[in-house]
Design an enzyme around this catalytic site. Structure first.
Site, mmCIF file in Angstrom:
data_model
loop_
_atom_site.group_PDB
_atom_site.id
_atom_site.type_symbol
_atom_site.label_atom_id
_atom_site.label_comp_id
_atom_site.label_asym_id
_atom_site.label_seq_id
_atom_site.Cartn_x
_atom_site.Cartn_y
_atom_site.Cartn_z
ATOM 1 N N LYS A 60 0.842 -1.147 0.080
ATOM 2 C CA LYS A 60 -0.127 0.055 -0.050
ATOM 3 C C LYS A 60 1.041 1.444 0.018
ATOM 4 O O LYS A 60 2.154 1.064 0.016
ATOM 5 C CB LYS A 60 -0.891 -0.077 1.190
ATOM 6 C CG LYS A 60 -1.341 -1.456 1.632
ATOM 7 C CD LYS A 60 -2.620 -1.782 0.799
ATOM 8 C CE LYS A 60 -3.245 -2.975 1.571
ATOM 9 N NZ LYS A 60 -4.442 -3.458 0.904
HETATM 10 C C1 PLP Z 1 -5.648 -3.984 1.445
HETATM 11 C C2 PLP Z 1 -6.951 -3.602 1.501
HETATM 12 C C3 PLP Z 1 -7.758 -3.656 2.387
HETATM 13 C C4 PLP Z 1 -7.777 -4.353 3.691
HETATM 14 O O1 PLP Z 1 -6.367 -3.926 4.414
HETATM 15 P P1 PLP Z 1 -5.729 -4.511 5.670
HETATM 16 O O2 PLP Z 1 -5.071 -3.605 6.419
HETATM 17 O O3 PLP Z 1 -4.971 -5.632 5.288
HETATM 18 O O4 PLP Z 1 -7.190 -5.009 6.473
HETATM 19 C C5 PLP Z 1 -9.172 -3.267 2.144
HETATM 20 N N1 PLP Z 1 -9.533 -2.584 0.817
HETATM 21 C C6 PLP Z 1 -8.778 -2.600 0.066
HETATM 22 C C7 PLP Z 1 -9.114 -1.930 -1.153
HETATM 23 C C8 PLP Z 1 -7.426 -3.088 -0.018
HETATM 24 O O5 PLP Z 1 -6.377 -2.747 -1.082
#
Ligand code: PLP
Length: 383
Positions: A183
């Protein structure tokens, strides 16, 4: 051979020094970085109430719970057909039903298709910004507000991008941000951090902002992240076999790192602060790499940079659509030249069939040097 590969995290000295300091001072679970991060986010997202959590999905689960409390009769949640599977999983775990709506070429939900998919059962829409490319969130917000449907601005993958002078994550009733691998802000994996932004002040009393359970055991999870994700190599394979072994031995008790909603750890809050401080320079770097790729691949037939529709775009990951060579075959040819790629969510890496969610493959992006970009481009063009 040293591979060119998609990075899971771009960390600089500040991240590493913070990790060493917190480990040496035994401030893994608790410490002042949690308050500092809270303060930083309160200023960066001035119109939202900030709740620090151990993951974005924790934020989604809390928000869906509140929506259900408000409107117990509605049980459908709209999401795009192309999405990280954690999202439909959270919806199901709340006893709700995910409804999939098609995406546009840029892999974001087609907001013009929203209205025809709404009905008396629609509780909420979760609108993500795939790989940091902003979805049509302002349009969705205006339309859904008028219809009385809740909107979650799922900015899990993106920090540092604004629309109409408002940061992504601050639209709709609530927003989320994730600190997991690949991310914008990366602090680790398996519940390494996330944020819930409560944007609709009327909902605030329904969220229990009392202290959540403390987050422990994160030093071990950091080691896991470093060996199995950041450095990869043998540890990644070992991790894969250990996970499979665990699944075999404990069929009725699968590993679950997410079900408990907790605070973020101090260790991970400190890494997040370091990631925020390098954010604008990392965004600039990604933009430059994307511009290079875009120029070089513009005239390459059968290979499309599906999300790149302008020169000055920031993305966390670079997805191509290989319209002639099947993605699996392209990946095999690139690996022979020292380039690792990644398959995408769901069935998106199936052979191109004319649809937007086919023929997709992820190329390395973050942290690439000019010579490495040239090598990848050369390999893609001549494969
Ligand atoms: C990665 C992701 C999530 C979940 O994130 P976590 O912190 O791993 O729970 C939710 N929505 C999207 C669009 C994502 O890419």
């Amino acid at each position: 051979m040293k591979f060119i590969k998609p990075e899971t995290a771009v960390w600089r000295t500040k991240e590493w020094l913070g990790i060493i300091k917190n480990l040496l001072c035994a401030r893994v679970s608790q410490g002042q970085a949690i308050d500092e991060l809270q303060h930083y986010l309160a200023q960066a997202y001035p119109e939202s109430s900030v709740m620090l959590l151990n993951s974005a999905r924790a934020g989604l689960a809390l928000a869906l719970g509140v929506f259900q409390q408000k409107v117990p009769t509605k049980c459908e949640v709209i999401i795009p057909e192309y999405i990280c599977d954690s999202v439909p999983k959270v919806i199901l775990s709340c006893g709700l039903t995910p409804i999939f709506v098609s995406v546009k070429k840029d892999l974001n939900l087609d907001v013009s298709k929203l209205e025809e998919n709404l009905n008396n059962n629609t509780l909420a829409v979760i609108l993500p910004h795939m790989y940091a490319k902003a979805a049509d969130i302002a349009q969705a917000e205006a339309m859904l507000m008028a219809k009385g449907v809740f909107l979650i601005d799922d900015a899990a993958q993106v920090a540092g991008v604004e629309i109409n002078n408002k940061p992504l994550g601050s639209f709709g009733d609530v927003g989320v941000l994730s600190f997991a691998q690949a991310k914008t802000i990366v602090t680790g994996v398996r519940g390494s951090g996330g944020v819930l932004f409560i944007n609709n002040k009327k909902l605030l009393p329904l969220f229990n902002l009392q202290t959540l359970p403390k987050n422990t055991g994160r030093a071990f999870q950091l080691l896991h992240f470093l060996f199995a994700y950041k450095w990869q190599g043998w540890a990644k394979k070992l991790d894969y076999y250990l996970q499979r072994l665990h699944a075999k031995l404990f069929k009725d008790k699968p590993n679950d790192y997410y079900s408990e909603i907790k605070q973020i750890s101090n260790l991970e809050a400190d890494i997040a602060l370091a990631q925020f401080s390098s954010l604008s320079s990392r965004i600039q770097q990604s933009k430059e790499i994307i511009a290079q790729y875009s120029q070089a691949l513009r005239s390459c037939e059968g290979v499309l940079l599906v999300q790149v529709d302008r020169d000055d775009l920031y993305l966390t990951r670079l997805i191509i659509q290989s319209q002639v060579t099947p993605p699996k075959q392209l990946a095999e040819q690139l690996i022979k030249q020292g380039i690792k790629t990644k398959f995408v969510y769901g069935t998106g890496s199936k052979v191109y069939d004319g649809s937007y969610c086919s023929g997709l493959l992820e190329l390395p992006l973050q942290g690439l040097k000019l010579s490495q970009i040239e090598k990848v481009v050369q390999a893609v063009v001549t494969h």
